[in-house]
Motif scaffolding. Structure first.
Motif, PDB file in Angstrom:
ATOM      1  N   LEU A   1       0.863  -1.179   0.000  1.00 56.83           N
ATOM      2  CA  LEU A   1       0.000   0.000   0.000  1.00 56.83           C
ATOM      3  C   LEU A   1       0.898   1.227   0.000  1.00 56.83           C
ATOM      4  N   VAL A   2       0.671   2.132  -0.962  1.00 60.05           N
ATOM      5  CA  VAL A   2       1.456   3.366  -1.052  1.00 60.05           C
ATOM      6  C   VAL A   2       0.531   4.532  -0.747  1.00 60.05           C
ATOM      7  N   ILE A   3       0.894   5.290   0.273  1.00 59.84           N
ATOM      8  CA  ILE A   3       0.115   6.466   0.681  1.00 59.84           C
ATOM      9  C   ILE A   3       1.081   7.626   0.818  1.00 59.84           C
ATOM     10  N   GLY A   4       0.709   8.765   0.284  1.00 59.09           N
ATOM     11  CA  GLY A   4       1.519   9.967   0.465  1.00 59.09           C
ATOM     12  C   GLY A   4       1.367  10.485   1.889  1.00 59.09           C
ATOM     13  N   ILE A   5       1.807  11.679   2.104  1.00 61.94           N
ATOM     14  CA  ILE A   5       1.669  12.300   3.428  1.00 61.94           C
ATOM     15  C   ILE A   5       0.199  12.674   3.591  1.00 61.94           C
ATOM     16  N   HIS A   6      -0.527  11.810   4.187  1.00 60.50           N
ATOM     17  CA  HIS A   6      -1.972  11.961   4.357  1.00 60.50           C
ATOM     18  C   HIS A   6      -2.276  11.986   5.843  1.00 60.50           C
TER      19      HIS A   6
ATOM     20  N   ALA B   1      -4.297  10.452   7.429  1.00 59.43           N
ATOM     21  CA  ALA B   1      -4.568   9.115   7.961  1.00 59.43           C
ATOM     22  C   ALA B   1      -3.293   8.374   8.337  1.00 59.43           C
ATOM     23  N   VAL B   2      -2.179   8.691   7.668  1.00 57.73           N
ATOM     24  CA  VAL B   2      -0.957   7.903   7.852  1.00 57.73           C
ATOM     25  C   VAL B   2      -0.501   7.872   9.297  1.00 57.73           C
ATOM     26  N   ARG B   3      -0.531   8.985   9.963  1.00 54.92           N
ATOM     27  CA  ARG B   3      -0.056   9.025  11.351  1.00 54.92           C
ATOM     28  C   ARG B   3      -0.826   8.069  12.246  1.00 54.92           C
ATOM     29  N   ILE B   4      -2.097   7.937  12.004  1.00 54.99           N
ATOM     30  CA  ILE B   4      -2.926   7.045  12.813  1.00 54.99           C
ATOM     31  C   ILE B   4      -2.855   5.615  12.273  1.00 54.99           C
ATOM     32  N   TRP B   5      -2.917   5.466  10.963  1.00 56.11           N
ATOM     33  CA  TRP B   5      -2.955   4.146  10.347  1.00 56.11           C
ATOM     34  C   TRP B   5      -1.691   3.352  10.582  1.00 56.11           C
ATOM     35  N   ARG B   6      -0.546   4.013  10.581  1.00 54.46           N
ATOM     36  CA  ARG B   6       0.699   3.252  10.664  1.00 54.46           C
ATOM     37  C   ARG B   6       0.819   2.461  11.951  1.00 54.46           C
ATOM     38  N   ARG B   7       0.022   2.829  12.916  1.00 55.98           N
ATOM     39  CA  ARG B   7       0.008   2.101  14.178  1.00 55.98           C
ATOM     40  C   ARG B   7      -0.772   0.794  14.048  1.00 55.98           C
ATOM     41  N   ASP B   8      -1.905   0.823  13.386  1.00 60.62           N
ATOM     42  CA  ASP B   8      -2.837  -0.308  13.391  1.00 60.62           C
ATOM     43  C   ASP B   8      -2.976  -1.047  12.061  1.00 60.62           C
ATOM     44  N   PHE B   9      -2.851  -0.344  10.962  1.00 56.31           N
ATOM     45  CA  PHE B   9      -3.214  -0.927   9.671  1.00 56.31           C
ATOM     46  C   PHE B   9      -2.336  -2.106   9.252  1.00 56.31           C
TER      47      PHE B   9
ATOM     48  N   GLU C   1      -0.893  -4.356  10.992  1.00 54.34           N
ATOM     49  CA  GLU C   1      -1.298  -5.530  11.763  1.00 54.34           C
ATOM     50  C   GLU C   1      -2.608  -6.100  11.231  1.00 54.34           C
ATOM     51  N   ARG C   2      -3.545  -5.229  10.900  1.00 52.00           N
ATOM     52  CA  ARG C   2      -4.828  -5.688  10.363  1.00 52.00           C
ATOM     53  C   ARG C   2      -4.645  -6.430   9.052  1.00 52.00           C
ATOM     54  N   LEU C   3      -3.654  -6.005   8.251  1.00 53.45           N
ATOM     55  CA  LEU C   3      -3.406  -6.662   6.969  1.00 53.45           C
ATOM     56  C   LEU C   3      -2.399  -7.796   7.060  1.00 53.45           C
ATOM     57  N   GLY C   4      -1.736  -7.901   8.213  1.00 55.78           N
ATOM     58  CA  GLY C   4      -0.695  -8.910   8.354  1.00 55.78           C
ATOM     59  C   GLY C   4       0.514  -8.587   7.491  1.00 55.78           C
ATOM     60  N   SER C   5       0.881  -7.313   7.439  1.00 59.50           N
ATOM     61  CA  SER C   5       1.998  -6.889   6.592  1.00 59.50           C
ATOM     62  C   SER C   5       2.965  -6.014   7.374  1.00 59.50           C
ATOM     63  N   GLY C   6       4.040  -5.641   6.711  1.00 64.22           N
ATOM     64  CA  GLY C   6       5.008  -4.732   7.298  1.00 64.22           C
ATOM     65  C   GLY C   6       4.671  -3.291   6.949  1.00 64.22           C
ATOM     66  N   LEU C   7       5.562  -2.383   7.356  1.00 62.73           N
ATOM     67  CA  LEU C   7       5.329  -0.962   7.117  1.00 62.73           C
ATOM     68  C   LEU C   7       6.653  -0.263   6.863  1.00 62.73           C
ATOM     69  N   ILE C   8       6.680   0.545   5.829  1.00 64.53           N
ATOM     70  CA  ILE C   8       7.818   1.406   5.541  1.00 64.53           C
ATOM     71  C   ILE C   8       7.249   2.819   5.460  1.00 64.53           C
ATOM     72  N   THR C   9       7.766   3.736   6.272  1.00 65.97           N
ATOM     73  CA  THR C   9       7.210   5.087   6.293  1.00 65.97           C
ATOM     74  C   THR C   9       8.224   6.111   5.811  1.00 65.97           C
ATOM     75  N   ASP C  10       7.718   7.274   5.448  1.00 68.28           N
ATOM     76  CA  ASP C  10       8.525   8.454   5.140  1.00 68.28           C
ATOM     77  C   ASP C  10       9.507   8.241   3.999  1.00 68.28           C
ATOM     78  N   CYS C  11       9.157   7.424   3.010  1.00 66.22           N
ATOM     79  CA  CYS C  11      10.045   7.185   1.874  1.00 66.22           C
ATOM     80  C   CYS C  11      10.041   8.380   0.933  1.00 66.22           C
ATOM     81  N   VAL C  12      11.200   8.682   0.391  1.00 64.14           N
ATOM     82  CA  VAL C  12      11.307   9.769  -0.579  1.00 64.14           C
ATOM     83  C   VAL C  12      11.721   9.256  -1.953  1.00 64.14           C
ATOM     84  N   ASP C  13      12.121   7.982  -2.028  1.00 64.42           N
ATOM     85  CA  ASP C  13      12.522   7.413  -3.307  1.00 64.42           C
ATOM     86  C   ASP C  13      12.558   5.896  -3.194  1.00 64.42           C
ATOM     87  N   ILE C  14      12.536   5.252  -4.354  1.00 61.60           N
ATOM     88  CA  ILE C  14      12.687   3.805  -4.428  1.00 61.60           C
ATOM     89  C   ILE C  14      13.806   3.534  -5.416  1.00 61.60           C
ATOM     90  N   GLU C  15      14.776   2.749  -5.013  1.00 56.24           N
ATOM     91  CA  GLU C  15      15.850   2.331  -5.905  1.00 56.24           C
ATOM     92  C   GLU C  15      15.645   0.860  -6.215  1.00 56.24           C
TER      93      GLU C  15
END
Length: 134
Positions: A85-90, A92-100, A102-116
């Motif tokens: 799931l890719v979300i910009g600075i929204h 919801a992100v501040r709240i979601w990153r705590r719970d979401f 786990e609900r999906l059974g996935s990991g989390l990477i925050t505050d990315c500025v690029d992908i190599e």
């Protein structure tokens, strides 16, 4: 997840689609927009590569509430069998990153500025020291 401001798609929407396409490799990127009038922007998201596009704007999602949006996003992720799931600075992100994740059974990477790299070889770039160094 796309974002609108004053009924226009924000640039972060197209950046998120591009990031999703790079990370997905040969997979599909699904666009999601919330709120009243979201469906009117679906075609533009599809043009940039976010297909199919889900617009969630009825029921409890007309006005932002964390629970309604999170539940709707969870349903879309389950239906599409999302791998990420890719979300910009929204807001919801501040709240979601705590719970979401786990609900999906996935990991989390925050505050990315690029992908190599692409696909399984992707590396996510984050600023350090409050954005003063990369």
């Amino acid at each position: 997840m796309g974002e609108t401001k004053e009924n226009e798609l924000r640039n972060v929407t197209f950046e998120a689609i591009a990031a999703g396409r790079r990370a997905a490799e040969d997979g599909e990127v699904v666009g999601v927009l919330f709120g009243e009038g979201a469906a009117s922007h679906a075609e533009k998201m599809i043009q940039y590569g976010g297909r199919p596009c889900h617009s969630v704007g009825n029921g409890g999602t007309k006005q932002y509430t964390t629970d309604a949006y999170m539940q709707a996003m969870e349903q879309v992720c389950e239906e599409e069998q999302a791998e990420g799931l890719v979300i910009g600075i929204h807001r919801a992100v501040r709240i979601w990153r705590r719970d979401f994740p786990e609900r999906l059974g996935s990991g989390l990477i925050t505050d990315c500025v690029d992908i190599e790299g692409d696909g399984a070889d992707a590396h996510f770039i984050r600023p350090v020291y409050s954005g003063k160094a990369f």
